[in-house]
Write a protein that holds these residues in place. Structure first.
Motif, PDB file in Angstrom:
ATOM      1  N   ALA A   1       1.289  -9.794   3.381  1.00 50.12           N
ATOM      2  CA  ALA A   1      -0.151  -9.731   3.650  1.00 50.12           C
ATOM      3  C   ALA A   1      -0.642  -8.290   3.583  1.00 50.12           C
ATOM      4  O   ALA A   1      -0.083  -7.418   4.245  1.00 50.12           O
ATOM      5  CB  ALA A   1      -0.461 -10.321   5.020  1.00 50.12           C
ATOM      6  N   PHE A   2      -1.667  -8.074   2.780  1.00 56.95           N
ATOM      7  CA  PHE A   2      -2.361  -6.788   2.748  1.00 56.95           C
ATOM      8  C   PHE A   2      -3.721  -6.972   3.414  1.00 56.95           C
ATOM      9  O   PHE A   2      -4.454  -7.921   3.087  1.00 56.95           O
ATOM     10  CB  PHE A   2      -2.591  -6.304   1.315  1.00 56.95           C
ATOM     11  CG  PHE A   2      -1.367  -5.790   0.606  1.00 56.95           C
ATOM     12  CD1 PHE A   2      -0.114  -5.818   1.194  1.00 56.95           C
ATOM     13  CD2 PHE A   2      -1.470  -5.268  -0.675  1.00 56.95           C
ATOM     14  CE1 PHE A   2       1.018  -5.344   0.529  1.00 56.95           C
ATOM     15  CE2 PHE A   2      -0.361  -4.789  -1.352  1.00 56.95           C
ATOM     16  CZ  PHE A   2       0.885  -4.832  -0.753  1.00 56.95           C
ATOM     17  N   GLY A   3      -4.058  -6.102   4.336  1.00 59.33           N
ATOM     18  CA  GLY A   3      -5.379  -6.108   4.928  1.00 59.33           C
ATOM     19  C   GLY A   3      -6.322  -5.268   4.091  1.00 59.33           C
ATOM     20  O   GLY A   3      -5.974  -4.147   3.700  1.00 59.33           O
TER      21      GLY A   3
ATOM     22  N   ALA B   1      -1.727  -7.569  13.724  1.00 63.46           N
ATOM     23  CA  ALA B   1      -1.547  -8.983  13.386  1.00 63.46           C
ATOM     24  C   ALA B   1      -0.397  -9.195  12.423  1.00 63.46           C
ATOM     25  O   ALA B   1       0.024 -10.334  12.188  1.00 63.46           O
ATOM     26  CB  ALA B   1      -2.833  -9.550  12.791  1.00 63.46           C
ATOM     27  N   GLY B   2       0.107  -8.102  11.841  1.00 61.10           N
ATOM     28  CA  GLY B   2       1.275  -8.210  10.968  1.00 61.10           C
ATOM     29  C   GLY B   2       1.062  -7.800   9.529  1.00 61.10           C
ATOM     30  O   GLY B   2       1.954  -7.997   8.694  1.00 61.10           O
ATOM     31  N   ALA B   3      -0.104  -7.217   9.205  1.00 61.16           N
ATOM     32  CA  ALA B   3      -0.349  -6.792   7.828  1.00 61.16           C
ATOM     33  C   ALA B   3       0.736  -5.822   7.370  1.00 61.16           C
ATOM     34  O   ALA B   3       1.117  -4.896   8.100  1.00 61.16           O
ATOM     35  CB  ALA B   3      -1.725  -6.144   7.698  1.00 61.16           C
ATOM     36  N   ASP B   4       1.230  -6.029   6.154  1.00 62.60           N
ATOM     37  CA  ASP B   4       2.277  -5.166   5.614  1.00 62.60           C
ATOM     38  C   ASP B   4       1.723  -3.860   5.075  1.00 62.60           C
ATOM     39  O   ASP B   4       2.459  -2.877   4.945  1.00 62.60           O
ATOM     40  CB  ASP B   4       3.015  -5.910   4.490  1.00 62.60           C
ATOM     41  CG  ASP B   4       3.708  -7.161   5.001  1.00 62.60           C
ATOM     42  OD1 ASP B   4       4.792  -7.030   5.591  1.00 62.60           O
ATOM     43  OD2 ASP B   4       3.146  -8.264   4.833  1.00 62.60           O
ATOM     44  N   ARG B   5       0.444  -3.867   4.771  1.00 54.15           N
ATOM     45  CA  ARG B   5      -0.209  -2.676   4.243  1.00 54.15           C
ATOM     46  C   ARG B   5      -1.702  -2.806   4.478  1.00 54.15           C
ATOM     47  O   ARG B   5      -2.242  -3.906   4.542  1.00 54.15           O
ATOM     48  CB  ARG B   5       0.079  -2.531   2.749  1.00 54.15           C
ATOM     49  CG  ARG B   5      -0.353  -1.207   2.124  1.00 54.15           C
ATOM     50  CD  ARG B   5       0.180  -1.091   0.704  1.00 54.15           C
ATOM     51  NE  ARG B   5       1.635  -1.068   0.671  1.00 54.15           N
ATOM     52  CZ  ARG B   5       2.358  -1.098  -0.445  1.00 54.15           C
ATOM     53  NH1 ARG B   5       1.747  -1.174  -1.626  1.00 54.15           N
ATOM     54  NH2 ARG B   5       3.678  -1.050  -0.403  1.00 54.15           N
ATOM     55  N   LEU B   6      -2.373  -1.667   4.608  1.00 59.16           N
ATOM     56  CA  LEU B   6      -3.814  -1.668   4.809  1.00 59.16           C
ATOM     57  C   LEU B   6      -4.468  -0.927   3.655  1.00 59.16           C
ATOM     58  O   LEU B   6      -4.080   0.196   3.312  1.00 59.16           O
ATOM     59  CB  LEU B   6      -4.177  -0.994   6.131  1.00 59.16           C
ATOM     60  CG  LEU B   6      -5.647  -1.061   6.551  1.00 59.16           C
ATOM     61  CD1 LEU B   6      -6.063  -2.506   6.814  1.00 59.16           C
ATOM     62  CD2 LEU B   6      -5.885  -0.210   7.794  1.00 59.16           C
ATOM     63  N   LEU B   7      -5.472  -1.563   3.053  1.00 54.64           N
ATOM     64  CA  LEU B   7      -6.207  -0.978   1.939  1.00 54.64           C
ATOM     65  C   LEU B   7      -7.653  -0.743   2.346  1.00 54.64           C
ATOM     66  O   LEU B   7      -8.271  -1.609   2.964  1.00 54.64           O
ATOM     67  CB  LEU B   7      -6.181  -1.914   0.725  1.00 54.64           C
ATOM     68  CG  LEU B   7      -4.807  -2.370   0.222  1.00 54.64           C
ATOM     69  CD1 LEU B   7      -4.982  -3.463  -0.821  1.00 54.64           C
ATOM     70  CD2 LEU B   7      -4.036  -1.185  -0.344  1.00 54.64           C
ATOM     71  N   GLY B   8      -8.191   0.405   1.966  1.00 59.09           N
ATOM     72  CA  GLY B   8      -9.587   0.695   2.261  1.00 59.09           C
ATOM     73  C   GLY B   8     -10.530   0.262   1.163  1.00 59.09           C
ATOM     74  O   GLY B   8     -11.745   0.210   1.371  1.00 59.09           O
TER      75      GLY B   8
END
Length: 224
Positions: free
Chosen positions: A185-187, A206-213
């Motif tokens: 999951a990517f946020g 919540a468990g996101a593997d990566r966060l993207l802006g």
């Protein structure tokens, strides 16, 4: 140079807040409808409570507040006001078309909205041509997000194992659903609603593997 192997075989995309910048609009309408019943239901509260969740969650709260079944007039007025606002204000999330067109894997939409709303939003944002025939709505499963059912349905019907799926989500419930399904999951924090309620930390918790802006960040990471 040899072609880089694909990391994923299926990219599953949420619609609201990921493809179209609809969350601020839809939550504003809900705040207008629910705050007369409970003044705590201002815009930030509505976002915290309903982002990524199906309409049934709203109906349940309405019935709890009023102590009676939701009349057809409530859902009819809600939908009419929502679609009217979409006609004037809805836009695609910046960079989404270029990002989707560059995918080297299969992709689809898995949304908590119903089919009519998904199609309306994608047509309004001029994205329908990318997603026609690739849509999974929460109306097809018994349990909506954060349950994994919708994502598992999408993976099954696209013929891909959950472990080979990437989900791109903007909500805590969506990230939880993806992780419960055994998917990456990517946020994505590209929607205007993050200016009202910044949930980037919550997405990671919540468990996101990566966060993207932005969608551009995904393209840059895929190029690395």
């Amino acid at each position: 140079m040899p072609h880089r192997p694909r990391q994923f075989d299926l990219v599953i995309l949420d619609c609201d807040g990921v493809l179209v910048d609809s969350e601020t609009i839809s939550c504003r309408i809900l705040a207008e409808l629910l705050s007369p019943l409970d003044p705590d239901y201002d815009l930030p509260h509505v976002m915290r409570r309903y982002l990524g969740r199906p309409a049934s969650a709203v109906i349940g709260d309405y019935e709890r507040m009023t102590g009676r079944p939701a009349p057809e007039s409530f859902t009819r007025d809600w939908r009419a006001r929502l679609f009217s606002a979409f006609r004037t204000d809805l836009q695609a999330i910046a960079g989404v078309r270029a990002a989707v067109e560059a995918f080297d894997a299969d992709y689809c939409v898995a949304s908590s909205s119903d089919e009519e709303r998904i199609e309306f939003c994608l047509r309004q944002a001029e994205l329908w041509d990318l997603f026609e025939g690739r849509i999974f709505s929460t109306t097809r499963v018994k349990r909506g997000k954060p349950a994994p059912d919708l994502f598992l349905l999408a993976a099954s019907e696209r013929g891909v194992a959950p472990g080979r799926c990437l989900v791109i989500e903007d909500s805590v419930s969506g990230v939880k659903a993806a992780k419960a399904a055994g998917m990456t999951a990517f946020g994505l924090a590209a929607g205007s609603h993050f200016a009202v309620l910044d949930q980037r930390d919550a997405l990671m918790e919540a468990g996101a593997d990566r966060l993207l802006g932005s969608w551009r960040e995904l393209a840059m990471q895929e190029a690395d």
